[in-house]
Design a protein around this motif. Structure first.
Motif, PDB file in Angstrom:
ATOM      1  N   LEU A  38       0.825  -1.210   0.000  1.00 56.75           N
ATOM      2  CA  LEU A  38       0.000   0.000   0.000  1.00 56.75           C
ATOM      3  C   LEU A  38       0.860   1.262   0.000  1.00 56.75           C
ATOM      4  O   LEU A  38       0.525   2.256  -0.647  1.00 56.75           O
ATOM      5  N   ASP A  39       1.975   1.213   0.722  1.00 55.44           N
ATOM      6  CA  ASP A  39       2.884   2.372   0.720  1.00 55.44           C
ATOM      7  C   ASP A  39       3.471   2.601  -0.672  1.00 55.44           C
ATOM      8  O   ASP A  39       3.609   3.743  -1.122  1.00 55.44           O
ATOM      9  N   ARG A  40       3.806   1.511  -1.397  1.00 58.02           N
ATOM     10  CA  ARG A  40       4.427   1.653  -2.701  1.00 58.02           C
ATOM     11  C   ARG A  40       3.457   2.188  -3.750  1.00 58.02           C
ATOM     12  O   ARG A  40       3.844   3.012  -4.586  1.00 58.02           O
ATOM     13  N   ILE A  41       2.211   1.732  -3.723  1.00 61.51           N
ATOM     14  CA  ILE A  41       1.278   2.172  -4.775  1.00 61.51           C
ATOM     15  C   ILE A  41       0.894   3.645  -4.616  1.00 61.51           C
ATOM     16  O   ILE A  41       0.331   4.244  -5.530  1.00 61.51           O
ATOM     17  N   LYS A  42       1.229   4.221  -3.455  1.00 58.41           N
ATOM     18  CA  LYS A  42       0.971   5.652  -3.265  1.00 58.41           C
ATOM     19  C   LYS A  42       2.049   6.515  -3.911  1.00 58.41           C
ATOM     20  O   LYS A  42       1.833   7.693  -4.165  1.00 58.41           O
ATOM     21  N   GLY A  57      -1.326  -9.566   8.721  1.00 61.59           N
ATOM     22  CA  GLY A  57      -1.902  -8.239   8.850  1.00 61.59           C
ATOM     23  C   GLY A  57      -3.141  -8.122   7.990  1.00 61.59           C
ATOM     24  O   GLY A  57      -4.125  -8.828   8.185  1.00 61.59           O
ATOM     25  N   ILE A  58      -3.097  -7.285   6.988  1.00 59.08           N
ATOM     26  CA  ILE A  58      -4.218  -7.122   6.062  1.00 59.08           C
ATOM     27  C   ILE A  58      -4.254  -8.326   5.118  1.00 59.08           C
ATOM     28  O   ILE A  58      -3.253  -8.658   4.479  1.00 59.08           O
ATOM     29  N   ASN A  59      -5.402  -8.981   4.988  1.00 58.29           N
ATOM     30  CA  ASN A  59      -5.469 -10.116   4.069  1.00 58.29           C
ATOM     31  C   ASN A  59      -5.605  -9.653   2.623  1.00 58.29           C
ATOM     32  O   ASN A  59      -5.819  -8.464   2.344  1.00 58.29           O
ATOM     33  N   GLY A  60      -5.509 -10.602   1.710  1.00 56.17           N
ATOM     34  CA  GLY A  60      -5.521 -10.278   0.289  1.00 56.17           C
ATOM     35  C   GLY A  60      -6.792  -9.612  -0.179  1.00 56.17           C
ATOM     36  O   GLY A  60      -6.764  -8.729  -1.050  1.00 56.17           O
ATOM     37  N   VAL A  61      -7.938 -10.021   0.373  1.00 60.37           N
ATOM     38  CA  VAL A  61      -9.214  -9.426  -0.028  1.00 60.37           C
ATOM     39  C   VAL A  61      -9.250  -7.946   0.335  1.00 60.37           C
ATOM     40  O   VAL A  61      -9.643  -7.085  -0.477  1.00 60.37           O
ATOM     41  N   GLU A  62      -8.825  -7.628   1.572  1.00 64.92           N
ATOM     42  CA  GLU A  62      -8.783  -6.227   1.992  1.00 64.92           C
ATOM     43  C   GLU A  62      -7.767  -5.447   1.173  1.00 64.92           C
ATOM     44  O   GLU A  62      -7.980  -4.276   0.848  1.00 64.92           O
ATOM     45  N   LEU A  63      -6.661  -6.100   0.845  1.00 65.21           N
ATOM     46  CA  LEU A  63      -5.635  -5.441   0.027  1.00 65.21           C
ATOM     47  C   LEU A  63      -6.179  -5.077  -1.354  1.00 65.21           C
ATOM     48  O   LEU A  63      -5.903  -3.998  -1.881  1.00 65.21           O
ATOM     49  N   ILE A  64      -6.956  -6.002  -1.939  1.00 59.81           N
ATOM     50  CA  ILE A  64      -7.549  -5.709  -3.250  1.00 59.81           C
ATOM     51  C   ILE A  64      -8.421  -4.456  -3.179  1.00 59.81           C
ATOM     52  O   ILE A  64      -8.364  -3.586  -4.063  1.00 59.81           O
ATOM     53  N   LYS A  65      -9.238  -4.364  -2.127  1.00 57.91           N
ATOM     54  CA  LYS A  65     -10.091  -3.194  -1.948  1.00 57.91           C
ATOM     55  C   LYS A  65      -9.259  -1.914  -1.896  1.00 57.91           C
ATOM     56  O   LYS A  65      -9.572  -0.915  -2.575  1.00 57.91           O
ATOM     57  N   VAL A  70      -7.116   3.122  -4.486  1.00 61.49           N
ATOM     58  CA  VAL A  70      -6.038   4.069  -4.789  1.00 61.49           C
ATOM     59  C   VAL A  70      -5.723   4.085  -6.285  1.00 61.49           C
ATOM     60  O   VAL A  70      -5.515   5.142  -6.879  1.00 61.49           O
ATOM     61  N   CYS A  71      -5.680   2.900  -6.917  1.00 65.99           N
ATOM     62  CA  CYS A  71      -5.335   2.788  -8.341  1.00 65.99           C
ATOM     63  C   CYS A  71      -6.409   1.983  -9.078  1.00 65.99           C
ATOM     64  O   CYS A  71      -6.241   0.764  -9.289  1.00 65.99           O
ATOM     65  N   PRO A  72      -7.512   2.611  -9.470  1.00 64.54           N
ATOM     66  CA  PRO A  72      -8.615   1.880 -10.108  1.00 64.54           C
ATOM     67  C   PRO A  72      -8.227   1.192 -11.412  1.00 64.54           C
ATOM     68  O   PRO A  72      -8.880   0.229 -11.821  1.00 64.54           O
ATOM     69  N   CYS A  73      -7.166   1.672 -12.074  1.00 59.32           N
ATOM     70  CA  CYS A  73      -6.824   1.133 -13.388  1.00 59.32           C
ATOM     71  C   CYS A  73      -5.870  -0.063 -13.315  1.00 59.32           C
ATOM     72  O   CYS A  73      -5.631  -0.727 -14.333  1.00 59.32           O
TER      73      CYS A  73
END
Length: 390
Positions: A38-42, A57-65, A70-73
């Motif tokens: 999440l830090d990198r995609i910002k 920590g954050i699971n994959g499903v939450e990460l996808i959200k 942040v990056c819809p494309c």
């Protein structure tokens, strides 16, 4: 070069997938946890993100959200070592484009990434196409609205001109009949005065009143004749009139007007049309501008300003008389150019703006009135620019 990020808590998987994809010419970056991803995609832009569904920590499903917020494309590919139909369904529902099971072989990951990039490219092209289509629709809609407005204006103008022609025909006939009837009244009244030869002052007084009334009727008939839009008048248009000079002349005239002085009005002249000329009669154009400005003076509050300006709009020159006076309703604006239509009471003949309209039409121009009660009025006189410039 396409950029890919791999998110997995197992270093060996990250290393293996990275080597597979780098050999295909992709720029690959790896992280071992969701927070780092999440830090990198910002701060960085990725085309594809390959993520494990089970992360500390954050699971994959939450990460996808979070990623797609942040990056819809970006395209997301999910991998997992514990196949679960509900998890896979949820990941795809959230926007993941593919779902792979561990162990992931080289061909599967390469094929999945290529498909994700194709999908991303197609979506980008589709979005661009939609934007272009929307812009085209907006442009065509704007053109259509303009065409409809112009058609409506021309229809209204045609209807108005037809009404003027009817009124012109009727009023010219009435004018002719009244003049025929008025002539013997004047002749016999003057003959009676001569016959009395100064005798019988009472009768002389009555006869003089008859003559005064007849003269007043004659003046009214002349005003009526000024309204007529005759074809012979159209052939008498001569000369070039410089717009800036015309505005200056009218402005200077009103700066010494008693009504302007008494109401402490400001007459502001602004012209962007230096050297621009329109065809017409200088005296006639000056007269109609004075008529419009006089109306603005009557409508204006003490201490306010009247602006007389001109601008070039393509091959046309707009002369604009603006005031911040009492304004008019839409209904009044529609009818104020009609002959004999007046809001000033019975003492006024209501021919002022109809004369203005007639002169503007004879010079192949347009007259537009924009007004709102309590806000003010803009009268816009539009004339074609004379192409022959000195």
């Amino acid at each position: 070069m396409n950029s890919i990020m791999i998110v997995d808590d197992e270093q060996s998987i990250r290393f293996t997938l990275q080597k597979f994809l780098e050999k295909e010419g992709y720029d690959v970056e790896t992280v071992g946890e969701a927070e780092s991803a999440l830090d990198r995609i910002k701060t960085a832009c990725f085309d594809v993100i390959v993520t494990d569904i089970l992360l500390p920590g954050i699971n994959g499903v939450e990460l996808i959200k979070e990623i797609l917020t942040v990056c819809p494309c970006v395209k997301v590919i999910v991998i997992t070592g514990e196949p679960n139909v509900s998890t896979a369904t949820e990941a795809l529902r959230l926007g993941a484009c593919d779902y792979l099971f561990k162990p992931v072989d080289k061909n599967s990951i390469i094929k999945s990434v290529k498909n994700a990039l194709k999908l991303k490219c197609l979506e980008a092209e589709n979005k661009r196409y939609q934007e272009e289509l929307e812009d085209l629709v907006k442009e065509r809609t704007k053109e259509l609205e303009h065409a409809l407005n112009e058609l409506s204006r021309m229809q209204n103008e045609q209807i108005y001109n037809e009404r003027l022609k009817v009124l012109d025909f009727i009023s010219s006939g009435i004018s002719h009949d009244i003049n025929n009837s008025l002539s013997p009244v004047m002749i016999y009244a003057e003959a009676l005065l001569e016959r009395l030869n100064g005798k019988d002052s009472g009768s002389i007084n009555y006869i003089q009143k008859i003559i005064q009334s007849a003269e007043q009727i004659e003046r009214s008939i002349k005003k009526l004749d000024e309204f007529h839009i005759k074809s012979s008048d159209q052939n008498s248009i001569t000369g070039d009139v410089e717009v800036a000079v015309l505005l200056k002349s009218v402005g200077e005239y009103f700066k010494s007007d008693e009504r302007v002085i008494n109401k402490k009005l400001k007459i502001i002249i602004s012209s962007d049309t230096n050297g621009t000329k329109i065809s017409g009669k200088d005296a006639e154009l000056t007269e109609i501008l004075k008529e419009v400005v006089a109306n603005s003076i009557e409508a204006s509050e003490n201490g306010s300003a009247i602006k007389i300006s001109s601008v070039i709009d393509g091959s046309f020159a707009d002369i604009i008389i603006s005031d911040k006076g009492c304004g008019m309703t839409e209904e009044l604006s529609k009818h104020c150019c009609e002959p004999y239509y007046t809001t000033k009471g019975p003492k006024f003949n209501g021919l002022g703006l109809s004369k203005v309209y007639g002169v503007v039409c004879r010079n192949s121009g347009r007259l537009e009135i924009k007004s709102e009660p309590g806000t003010g009025t803009d009268v816009i006189l539009t004339f074609p620019v004379n192409s022959e410039k000195e």
